[in-house]
Design a protein around this motif. Structure first.
Motif, PDB file in Angstrom:
ATOM      1  N   GLU A  63     -38.736  31.411  19.249  1.00 35.31           N
ATOM      2  CA  GLU A  63     -37.708  30.725  18.360  1.00 35.31           C
ATOM      3  C   GLU A  63     -36.485  31.514  18.254  1.00 35.31           C
ATOM      4  OE1 GLU A  63     -39.752  30.699  14.606  1.00 35.31           O
ATOM      5  OE2 GLU A  63     -41.419  29.637  15.240  1.00 35.31           O
ATOM      6  N   LEU A  64     -35.462  30.656  18.129  1.00 38.54           N
ATOM      7  CA  LEU A  64     -34.191  31.428  18.184  1.00 38.54           C
ATOM      8  C   LEU A  64     -33.467  30.969  16.881  1.00 38.54           C
ATOM      9  CD1 LEU A  64     -31.552  31.557  21.026  1.00 38.54           C
ATOM     10  CD2 LEU A  64     -30.861  30.818  18.831  1.00 38.54           C
ATOM     11  N   THR A  65     -32.980  31.889  16.093  1.00 37.97           N
ATOM     12  CA  THR A  65     -32.236  31.739  14.832  1.00 37.97           C
ATOM     13  C   THR A  65     -30.985  32.431  15.117  1.00 37.97           C
ATOM     14  OG1 THR A  65     -34.345  32.211  13.582  1.00 37.97           O
ATOM     15  CG2 THR A  65     -32.301  32.209  12.342  1.00 37.97           C
ATOM     16  N   MET A  66     -30.001  31.217  14.782  1.00 35.02           N
ATOM     17  CA  MET A  66     -28.523  31.566  14.893  1.00 35.02           C
ATOM     18  C   MET A  66     -28.001  32.024  13.576  1.00 35.02           C
ATOM     19  SD  MET A  66     -26.248  31.737  17.365  1.00 35.02           S
ATOM     20  CE  MET A  66     -26.763  30.698  18.597  1.00 35.02           C
ATOM     21  N   SER A  67     -27.650  33.243  13.492  1.00 32.21           N
ATOM     22  CA  SER A  67     -26.920  34.032  12.630  1.00 32.21           C
ATOM     23  C   SER A  67     -25.463  33.723  12.240  1.00 32.21           C
ATOM     24  CB  SER A  67     -27.070  35.366  12.434  1.00 32.21           C
ATOM     25  OG  SER A  67     -28.399  35.719  12.649  1.00 32.21           O
ATOM     26  N   THR A  68     -24.936  33.895  13.459  1.00 36.85           N
ATOM     27  CA  THR A  68     -23.286  33.660  13.416  1.00 36.85           C
ATOM     28  C   THR A  68     -22.685  33.051  14.732  1.00 36.85           C
ATOM     29  OG1 THR A  68     -22.753  35.703  12.045  1.00 36.85           O
ATOM     30  CG2 THR A  68     -20.921  34.738  13.198  1.00 36.85           C
ATOM     31  N   LEU A  69     -21.995  31.959  14.483  1.00 41.28           N
ATOM     32  CA  LEU A  69     -21.371  31.214  15.613  1.00 41.28           C
ATOM     33  C   LEU A  69     -19.767  30.846  15.186  1.00 41.28           C
ATOM     34  CD1 LEU A  69     -21.678  29.863  18.218  1.00 41.28           C
ATOM     35  CD2 LEU A  69     -22.535  27.650  16.961  1.00 41.28           C
ATOM     36  N   THR A  70     -18.924  31.506  15.965  1.00 42.17           N
ATOM     37  CA  THR A  70     -17.477  31.256  15.810  1.00 42.17           C
ATOM     38  C   THR A  70     -17.238  29.943  16.042  1.00 42.17           C
ATOM     39  OG1 THR A  70     -17.040  32.320  17.900  1.00 42.17           O
ATOM     40  CG2 THR A  70     -17.081  33.640  15.873  1.00 42.17           C
ATOM     41  N   SER A  71     -16.295  29.129  15.518  1.00 42.26           N
ATOM     42  CA  SER A  71     -15.754  27.789  15.696  1.00 42.26           C
ATOM     43  C   SER A  71     -14.882  27.943  16.969  1.00 42.26           C
ATOM     44  CB  SER A  71     -15.056  27.349  14.534  1.00 42.26           C
ATOM     45  OG  SER A  71     -14.007  28.158  14.242  1.00 42.26           O
ATOM     46  N   SER A  72     -14.288  28.883  17.053  1.00 47.77           N
ATOM     47  CA  SER A  72     -13.458  28.965  18.352  1.00 47.77           C
ATOM     48  C   SER A  72     -13.004  30.461  18.965  1.00 47.77           C
ATOM     49  CB  SER A  72     -11.907  28.108  18.171  1.00 47.77           C
ATOM     50  OG  SER A  72     -11.315  28.900  17.045  1.00 47.77           O
ATOM     51  N   THR A  73     -12.743  30.583  20.050  1.00 48.05           N
ATOM     52  CA  THR A  73     -12.463  32.081  20.427  1.00 48.05           C
ATOM     53  C   THR A  73     -11.319  31.997  21.154  1.00 48.05           C
ATOM     54  OG1 THR A  73     -14.832  32.257  21.199  1.00 48.05           O
ATOM     55  CG2 THR A  73     -13.459  33.740  22.058  1.00 48.05           C
ATOM     56  N   PRO A  74     -10.163  32.785  20.848  1.00 50.81           N
ATOM     57  CA  PRO A  74      -8.953  32.887  21.243  1.00 50.81           C
ATOM     58  C   PRO A  74      -9.066  33.270  22.667  1.00 50.81           C
ATOM     59  CG  PRO A  74      -9.224  34.688  19.808  1.00 50.81           C
ATOM     60  CD  PRO A  74     -10.532  33.725  19.778  1.00 50.81           C
TER      61      PRO A  74
END
Length: 796
Positions: free
Chosen positions: A345-356
């Motif tokens: 199982e993979l639990t996503m904690s943080t995902l940035t909307s965009s990367t500069p």
């Protein structure tokens, strides 16, 4: 108002926390807290920030939050105070079951920068469950001849609590025949046995009814009861005995239903019905047990699917009862063997909307992985595609961060689809995949680029103001405001005419406009630089060179420099009657302020007193005799010459020539009649003044030359001068034949007219006289032959 047990519980909790804080040291792997179950939601657990050595301000600025397996929220963090609070009421039996101690592992996650802290919360048990028997009544059939001290097993009660809150003792209602003894099982639970104190007599009492009570040691204590009914039967002096008191067996969790687990066997030495053995699950909890036993064969089979992650082993008690009511008991310990039946199982904690873009080592996502299987079945490996500029970095106990491996370039690729693959090490290997989309945000790293490094534009003179003369265009590979291009005119350092008065540019689309009417004769070309800047921060710019060529229009008519038409007295050309055909009478000199074919001049004889006597060379304006002169030709002639350019439409000017035929220079000069006034050609005042001045100087020079020639001729001939020098009669002297193309001037004195057409003004200059030595007679003949050669080349 708090009850006394609640106060005691609170004191116990405070003492436990104090001991825990004294034992915990900075740098320990985890900080642990303790709290009783069933505590109300919102209750204070601990000052987490202080315990971890963090300031309250860091919790907000670094994005602190609590992470629990499966993202289930059991605790909450008050970032304003740093306190850890209960999110909901916790039930130890639901969360941990029979597991003791009940410890909930959670992490404090700081997102900026990423940092983890491990913490544990131990739920202590409270006495919130009463002992409970699964059956309301137990039936025992005891032969009347059973000896005192004989032990009869009784079914146990269930209590979901642990420790002192679970069952500690069993009692039976007062009677004279039996008492109950409580024993400990191998798993820590207690079970009762009924011991015969006094022999039974079926004739005195064929049946006894007793009450069995199970007691725990909680505060306050709880209890549960069941009825025990004893039937006194006739003699059966042998009870069934199992071949083994304990059976141990292993079974995979994925075993099919109805598969054989184990077969138990018991024997009874009695004969007949007293020796017939029937098997049964002793507890009688078929509803909760995943097993079933064949009462005849003793085979235990699987009736419900097993789950290693839910229950890892079972203790099943089997009773063998003969026809006389005697029974024996054995225990079957069934261990469930894990198989790899759970995908990671993979639990996503943080995902940035965009990367500069252009930012290396940027955290894109933070996630955790888990697998409830055990051993290699629960060990996991994470990976992503090899062709992506990202790296997976393990950080803390199955936590990973997805970071950029190198600076990204949005102009090359603006979006990445990353597939995170989590694979366990079991057999067969199971995997799960999670797809995320990484958007690359734009940074202003590209300056606008012009489509050309230099532009050449053309505009016809006499244009209307605000005329669109062309465009420049620049593109920017960035996006948004970083790609919005604004155009401007750059300052010119050495401009004779202010650039702002000539052109303007539309800052949005790069269109160029002429602000005023241009004059080719005043300004033939000009150049300037155009800048293109984006709206990024900081803004980037580039520039291009623009050259504007002014295209000539035929807006200037030819202007006659010689002979002057605005003089007070007309100029008269003298031609000797002895002149040969092709004799150069004079040369019409004209200029045109235009350029190119608009300044190509052609000459044409429009009108003559005697047609056919004179001709004009169309290309250079030379007026020559077309034939030999005779005595019958009139002495005075008037010629009208038209000068026309090659423009579209063509413009022209006319000039009137007065020609006087003379027999020699001794003949008095006859004034020509007044010529008809030619049409006046409007000229620029500055041009008129310049022409008048030049004509005056030229006239003075010609007059001086004539005087000088006349004096020399008079000295040679010995003739006296009367008003003007007399010309010897007879044939015209060979040394006065035109050689240099200057009309009737002496061979020894020449001048040339040079016309410049490179500026907007009509200019000409006289070159200094050329004073060669006088030629001999032979030279005069050679010159005459050259004149005849020119006449034979097609002159008319």
């Amino acid at each position: 108002m708090e009850t006394a047990p609640a106060k005691t519980l609170q004191k116990r909790q405070v003492i436990f926390l104090a001991i825990l804080l004294l034992l915990w040291e900075p740098g320990s792997e985890a900080v642990r807290y303790s709290m009783p179950e069933e505590t109300e939601s919102g209750s204070f657990v601990a000052t987490l920030a202080k315990d971890l050595g963090l300031s309250v301000g860091e919790l907000t600025t670094r994005g602190a939050r609590i992470h629990y397996k499966g993202n289930k929220q059991l605790l909450q963090l008050d970032v304003t105070t740093g306190n850890l609070l209960l999110y909901e009421k916790l039930d130890r039996e639901v969360l941990c079951g029979a597991t003791d101690p009940c410890i909930l592992h959670f992490q404090l996650l700081l997102e900026n920068p990423v940092q983890f802290f491990q913490a544990d919360l131990q739920l202590t048990d409270i006495n919130d469950h009463s002992p409970e028997f699964l059956e309301r009544e137990m039936l025992l059939k005891i032969p009347e001849n059973v000896q005192t001290g004989t032990v009869f097993p009784l079914k146990i009660a269930q209590d979901f609590d642990i420790g002192s809150n679970t069952i500690q003792n069993y009692t039976i209602s007062p009677n004279s025949h039996f008492h109950v003894v409580t024993h400990n099982r191998g798993d820590g639970r207690k079970y009762p046995e009924l011991v015969l104190d006094k022999p039974l007599d079926r004739e005195e009492g064929p049946e006894l009814s007793l009450t069995l009570t199970a007691l725990d040691s909680g505060a306050p204590p709880r209890s549960g009861t069941t009825a025990v009914r004893i039937e006194v039967v006739d003699i059966n002096d042998n009870a069934p005995e199992f071949l083994q008191s304990v059976y141990e067996v292993q079974i995979p969790e994925n075993s099919p239903l109805n598969s054989l687990v184990v077969a138990v066997s018991a024997r009874d030495l009695d004969a007949g019905t007293n020796g017939n053995v029937a098997y049964a699950l002793f507890q009688g909890d078929e509803a909760t047990q995943p097993f079933v036993i064949d009462e005849i064969t003793g085979e235990i089979r699987l009736k419900r699917a097993l789950d290693f992650e839910a229950t890892r082993y079972y203790n099943v008690e089997i009773a063998a009862t003969d026809g006389g009511g005697l029974s024996g008991k054995c225990t079957v310990v069934i261990k469930v063997v894990d198989v790899n039946d759970n995908v990671p199982e993979l639990t996503m904690s943080t995902l940035t909307s965009s990367t500069p873009e252009n930012s290396p080592e940027t955290v894109v996502a933070v996630f955790s992985v888990s697998d409830p299987d055990s051993g290699d079945n629960g060990r996991m490996v994470c990976s992503i595609q090899n062709d992506l500029p990202f790296l997976l970095k393990p950080t803390f106990k199955n936590f990973y961060t997805l970071v950029t491996e190198r600076p990204l370039d949005r102009e090359s690729r603006a979006e990445y689809n990353v597939t995170i693959t989590v694979t366990d090490m079991g057999t067969p290997r199971l995997k799960t995949q999670h797809n995320i989309t990484v958007l690359v945000s734009d940074v202003n790293d590209n300056a606008p680029a012009f489509t050309q490094t230099s532009y050449t534009l053309s505009v016809r003179e006499n244009n209307s103001p605000a005329l669109h003369i062309g465009s420049v265009r620049a593109t920017d590979r960035d996006e948004g405001a970083n790609a919005q291009v604004t155009y401007s005119l750059l300052p010119t350092l050495d401009a004779h005419v202010p650039l702002a008065s000539l052109v303007s540019i539309n800052p949005d689309n790069g269109h160029l406009f002429a602000l005023r009417s241009l004059d080719y004769e005043a300004l033939r070309a000009f150049e300037f630089r155009v800048g293109a800047a984006d709206r990024g921060s900081p803004a980037l710019s580039s520039q291009a060179l623009v050259r504007v060529l002014v295209v000539d229009d035929n807006d200037n008519a030819p202007f006659v420099l010689y002979p002057l038409q605005n003089a007070s007295a007309p100029c008269t050309e003298l031609v000797p009657r002895a002149a040969e055909a092709g004799y150069l009478v004079t040369k019409v000199v004209a200029v045109d302020g235009d350029s190119g074919q608009n300044a190509w001049l052609s000459y044409q004889l429009l009108k003559a007193t005697e047609p056919g006597l004179f001709g004009v060379w169309a290309h250079n304006g030379e007026v020559r005799t077309a034939r030999l002169l005779s005595e019958r030709d009139a002495a005075k002639h008037r010629l009208l010459v038209l000068v026309k350019d090659n423009g579209e439409p063509p413009l022209s000017a006319s000039v009137t020539l007065h020609v006087l035929l003379v027999d020699g220079f001794s003949q008095p000069y006859l004034s020509a009649p007044e010529a008809e006034a030619a049409d006046a050609i409007p000229a620029d005042p500055l041009t008129v003044y310049l022409v008048v001045a030049l004509a005056s100087v030229s006239s003075l020079f010609v007059f001086s030359v004539l005087v000088f020639v006349a004096v020399r001729l008079c000295r040679r001939g010995g003739a006296a001068s009367v008003g003007r020098c007399s010309v010897p009669e007879g044939p015209f002297p060979g040394h006065l034949v035109d050689v240099s193309g200057t009309g009737t001037l002496c061979q020894s004195y020449q001048y040339e007219v040079c016309v410049t057409g490179g500026s907007g003004l009509n200019e000409f200059k006289f070159l200094k006289p050329i004073l060669p030595s006088l030629p001999t007679q032979g030279a005069g003949e050679e010159i005459e032959e050259n004149a005849n050669l020119r006449n034979s080349s097609g002159f008319s």
